[in-house]
Design a protein around this motif. Sequence first.
Motif, mmCIF file in Angstrom:
data_model
loop_
_atom_site.group_PDB
_atom_site.id
_atom_site.type_symbol
_atom_site.label_atom_id
_atom_site.label_comp_id
_atom_site.label_asym_id
_atom_site.label_seq_id
_atom_site.Cartn_x
_atom_site.Cartn_y
_atom_site.Cartn_z
ATOM 1 N N TRP A 81 0.843 -1.202 0.000
ATOM 2 C CA TRP A 81 0.000 0.000 0.000
ATOM 3 C C TRP A 81 0.873 1.244 0.000
ATOM 4 N N GLN A 82 0.632 2.117 -0.965
ATOM 5 C CA GLN A 82 1.359 3.379 -1.064
ATOM 6 C C GLN A 82 0.343 4.532 -1.075
ATOM 7 N N PRO A 83 -0.085 4.989 0.107
ATOM 8 C CA PRO A 83 -1.091 6.067 0.160
ATOM 9 C C PRO A 83 -0.553 7.363 -0.414
ATOM 10 N N MET A 84 -1.458 8.197 -0.889
ATOM 11 C CA MET A 84 -1.098 9.492 -1.455
ATOM 12 C C MET A 84 -1.882 10.585 -0.747
ATOM 13 N N ASN A 85 -1.345 11.793 -0.787
ATOM 14 C CA ASN A 85 -2.084 12.951 -0.314
ATOM 15 C C ASN A 85 -3.085 13.372 -1.377
ATOM 16 N N PHE A 86 -4.067 14.161 -0.974
ATOM 17 C CA PHE A 86 -5.123 14.568 -1.898
ATOM 18 C C PHE A 86 -4.562 15.286 -3.120
ATOM 19 N N ASP A 87 -3.548 16.149 -2.905
ATOM 20 C CA ASP A 87 -2.996 16.926 -4.014
ATOM 21 C C ASP A 87 -1.840 16.222 -4.724
ATOM 22 N N ARG A 88 -1.558 14.987 -4.331
ATOM 23 C CA ARG A 88 -0.498 14.175 -4.944
ATOM 24 C C ARG A 88 0.891 14.786 -4.745
ATOM 25 N N ARG A 89 1.046 15.630 -3.749
ATOM 26 C CA ARG A 89 2.334 16.254 -3.474
ATOM 27 C C ARG A 89 2.873 15.766 -2.137
ATOM 28 N N PHE A 90 4.174 16.024 -1.934
ATOM 29 C CA PHE A 90 4.830 15.660 -0.684
ATOM 30 C C PHE A 90 5.440 16.906 -0.068
ATOM 31 N N ASN A 91 5.324 17.021 1.239
ATOM 32 C CA ASN A 91 5.734 18.239 1.924
ATOM 33 C C ASN A 91 6.983 18.084 2.780
ATOM 34 N N GLY A 92 7.583 16.899 2.775
ATOM 35 C CA GLY A 92 8.782 16.691 3.578
ATOM 36 C C GLY A 92 8.460 16.667 5.057
ATOM 37 N N ALA A 93 9.334 17.281 5.853
ATOM 38 C CA ALA A 93 9.158 17.293 7.311
ATOM 39 C C ALA A 93 8.027 18.250 7.695
ATOM 40 N N VAL A 94 7.041 17.734 8.420
ATOM 41 C CA VAL A 94 5.918 18.550 8.898
ATOM 42 C C VAL A 94 5.672 18.212 10.359
ATOM 43 N N THR A 95 5.116 19.149 11.095
ATOM 44 C CA THR A 95 4.749 18.862 12.479
ATOM 45 C C THR A 95 3.406 18.127 12.512
#
Length: 213
Positions: A81-95
Motif C-alpha cells: 500500500w502506497q497512500p497518497m495525499n489529496f494533491d499528490r504532493r509531498f511536503n517533507g518534514a511537517v509537524t
Amino acid sequence: QAALVSIDPRNGNIKALVGGVDFYKSKFNRATQAKRQPGSAFKPFVYTAAMEQGISPGTILQDAPTTFHVYPNQWNPNGIWQPMNFDRRFNGAVTVRQALEKSLNIPAVKLQEQVGIQTTIDVARRMGITSHLEPGLAICLGVSEVSLLELTSAYTAFANSGIRVEPTAILKIDNRDGVTIFKHSVEEKRAIDPNIAAVMVDMMKGVIARGTA
C-alpha cells in the motif's frame, strides 16, 4: 440529499436533526440510518490517541513516499500500500499540527502505525463511535462507515473538555393526564483527558484558520 445533526455538547440534547430533503419522498433517515465513510473527519481520533501517548503537536513527521505492508485482500493481493495525499504532493518534514491542519494522509498513516490500530479504535469507542471499525492502517483515513449521529456525538467530547454525554432527542414524556412517565437523565462519561481535549480543539482551530477548511 443531505443530513444534519446539531448537539449541545454540555447535555447531549439533540437541537436539530435532518434526515433528508423531503420525508414524503424518502423516509430513509440519513442522519441516523445511513452509514458513510467519514474520511478525514476520523483523523482527530488518531491524533487524540497520539496525544495520549505523549506525542506533541510539534513532533516531526515525514510526508514522503512510503510503502506499507498490509494484509493482502482481493483488492490488494500483494499487500503493498502506497497512500497518497489529496494533491499528490509531498511536503517533507511537517509537524503533527501541520499534518492535521493540511489533512495530510501519509503522515496520518505513519502516526497510525506508530500509535497502534487498536489504540485508535479504543479512543473512538470511548468517544462514542459504535459502528464496526475495520482494524487496518487505512482506518485513520476514515474508511470504516459510521452514522452522522455517532460521529457528531463523538466530536462533542472535544467541545466538552473531554466529557461525552449520551445524545438524546426526548427530555420528558407525559401521559394524557399530565403525569410524567419518563424523564431523561444526563449520562456523562469521561472520554479523554481535559488537557488533551484542549490541545485537540486548538489544533482543529488551525484547520479552520490555516488548513483545508
